[in-house]
Enzyme design. Structure first.
Site, PDB file in Angstrom:
ATOM      1  N   ASN A   8      22.970 -11.873  24.867  1.00  0.00           N
ATOM      2  CA  ASN A   8      21.807 -10.948  24.731  1.00  0.00           C
ATOM      3  C   ASN A   8      21.212 -11.670  23.365  1.00  0.00           C
ATOM      4  O   ASN A   8      21.593 -11.601  22.596  1.00  0.00           O
ATOM      5  CB  ASN A   8      22.632  -9.461  24.177  1.00  0.00           C
ATOM      6  N   GLU A  35      17.959  -9.016  27.282  1.00  0.00           N
ATOM      7  CA  GLU A  35      17.026  -8.446  26.516  1.00  0.00           C
ATOM      8  C   GLU A  35      15.942  -9.442  25.920  1.00  0.00           C
ATOM      9  O   GLU A  35      15.929  -9.849  24.754  1.00  0.00           O
ATOM     10  CB  GLU A  35      17.603  -7.905  25.262  1.00  0.00           C
ATOM     11  N   TYR A 107      22.024  -5.843  32.118  1.00  0.00           N
ATOM     12  CA  TYR A 107      21.653  -5.239  30.661  1.00  0.00           C
ATOM     13  C   TYR A 107      21.683  -3.461  30.990  1.00  0.00           C
ATOM     14  O   TYR A 107      20.787  -3.086  31.237  1.00  0.00           O
ATOM     15  CB  TYR A 107      20.292  -5.743  30.361  1.00  0.00           C
ATOM     16  N   ASP A 148      25.359  -7.740  28.896  1.00  0.00           N
ATOM     17  CA  ASP A 148      25.557  -6.681  27.959  1.00  0.00           C
ATOM     18  C   ASP A 148      25.837  -5.282  28.472  1.00  0.00           C
ATOM     19  O   ASP A 148      24.767  -4.601  28.910  1.00  0.00           O
ATOM     20  CB  ASP A 148      24.361  -6.611  27.010  1.00  0.00           C
ATOM     21  N   ASN A 150      26.757  -2.666  27.002  1.00  0.00           N
ATOM     22  CA  ASN A 150      26.748  -1.561  26.079  1.00  0.00           C
ATOM     23  C   ASN A 150      27.973  -0.535  26.124  1.00  0.00           C
ATOM     24  O   ASN A 150      27.796   0.690  26.143  1.00  0.00           O
ATOM     25  CB  ASN A 150      25.359  -0.674  26.260  1.00  0.00           C
ATOM     26  N   ASP A 248      21.373 -10.209  17.179  1.00  0.00           N
ATOM     27  CA  ASP A 248      22.561  -9.490  16.846  1.00  0.00           C
ATOM     28  C   ASP A 248      23.834  -9.566  17.711  1.00  0.00           C
ATOM     29  O   ASP A 248      24.728  -8.991  17.368  1.00  0.00           O
ATOM     30  CB  ASP A 248      22.081  -8.027  16.639  1.00  0.00           C
ATOM     31  N   HIS A 249      23.540 -10.329  18.796  1.00  0.00           N
ATOM     32  CA  HIS A 249      24.723 -10.519  19.739  1.00  0.00           C
ATOM     33  C   HIS A 249      25.008 -11.979  19.635  1.00  0.00           C
ATOM     34  O   HIS A 249      24.034 -12.837  19.179  1.00  0.00           O
ATOM     35  CB  HIS A 249      24.429 -10.272  21.070  1.00  0.00           C
TER      36      HIS A 249
END
Length: 265
Positions: A8, A35, A107, A148, A150, A248-249
């Site tokens: 991501n 993303e 995602y 991702d 989540n 941030d990933h």
């Protein structure tokens, strides 16, 4: 050996050079990006072509967006997740066949925004993903579903205090939906090789999460049975988070033994 990775990137326009550096250094056969935050027509296809990679892109202006970069001949099999639709449409899934594998790049919705409907959409995506995986298993296909998710599958995948107990990433229903994928016969690549320990793939930009190692493992690669038998390595590229202006990933990179001779694209 075959190398695949999922990442991501939190905006391809901001992280293009990071991705190019990763490609040059690691030379994956397939890189799944999430993303990307750009419309399909403005994805930097030519830039990645110059680096030796074709781009398969399902973009969306400013939000979401997925892409697969590959060095090999490929066929696009899906540009959305079968059985999951929203209005307006969301760019959250793309799938190709390459090197004898089906590679699905997903995602998954976060589920914390949009109230109850937002969380229901997350669970609906996971239901559709399970049904799609089940259909591919029944058809005898070799596949990887990476991206991702989540989802923090267990308490060990979430640093103490990083999330509240009612966060959509750790709710019992979320974890149960992830376990369903495993019970179908899929293998969590990282946990197959590293059953315990903190192997985070995400650190928030807020509250010095990176500096405190307050991370989450939410990026996963799930392998169908024959692909799991070929698994060699699976690790997050943790150092990426310490770069200037990082996502941030970080990438989750896996390697497989070569497919049997004669495997078709």
């Amino acid at each position: 050996m075959m190398k695949l990775a999922t990442w991501n990137v939190n905006s391809i326009r901001q992280r293009q050079d990071h991705v190019l550096d990763y490609l040059a250094r690691e030379q994956p056969d397939v890189l799944a990006l999430q993303e990307i935050k750009c419309a399909t027509e403005i994805f930097p296809v030519d830039v990645f072509r110059a680096a030796g990679y074709d781009s398969i892109v399902v973009g969306q202006k400013s939000y979401n967006g997925v892409a697969i970069l590959t060095r090999h001949p490929h066929t696009v099999t899906h540009t959305s997740l079968p059985g999951w639709e929203t209005e307006p449409p969301q760019a959250r899934y793309v799938e190709i066949r390459t090197c004898g594998l089906v590679v699905g790049n997903l995602y998954l919705p976060n589920g914390n925004s949009g109230g109850t409907p937002g969380y229901e959409s997350k669970l609906a995506f996971m239901e559709a993903l399970a049904l799609h995986a089940q259909a591919m298993l029944k058809a005898g296909q070799d596949f990887i579903l990476m991206g991702d998710y989540n989802v923090c599958p267990t308490e060990e995948d979430c640093a103490p205090g990083a999330l509240s107990s009612d966060d959509a990433l750790v709710r019992p229903q979320t974890r149960a939906a992830f376990r369903r994928l495993l019970w179908l016969g899929l293998t969590d690549a990282l946990r197959a090789l590293h059953p315990t320990g903190a192997f985070y793939t995400f650190w928030d930009y807020q509250a010095a999460a990176w500096q405190r190692n307050s991370g989450l493992r939410i990026d996963h690669a799930l392998l169908s049975p024959r692909v799991a038998e070929r698994l060699l390595t699976a690790l997050p590229a943790r150092d990426e988070r310490g770069r200037e202006q990082p996502s941030d990933h970080v990438p989750l990179t896996i390697t497989l033994t070569p497919a049997d001779a004669g495997a078709a694209d």
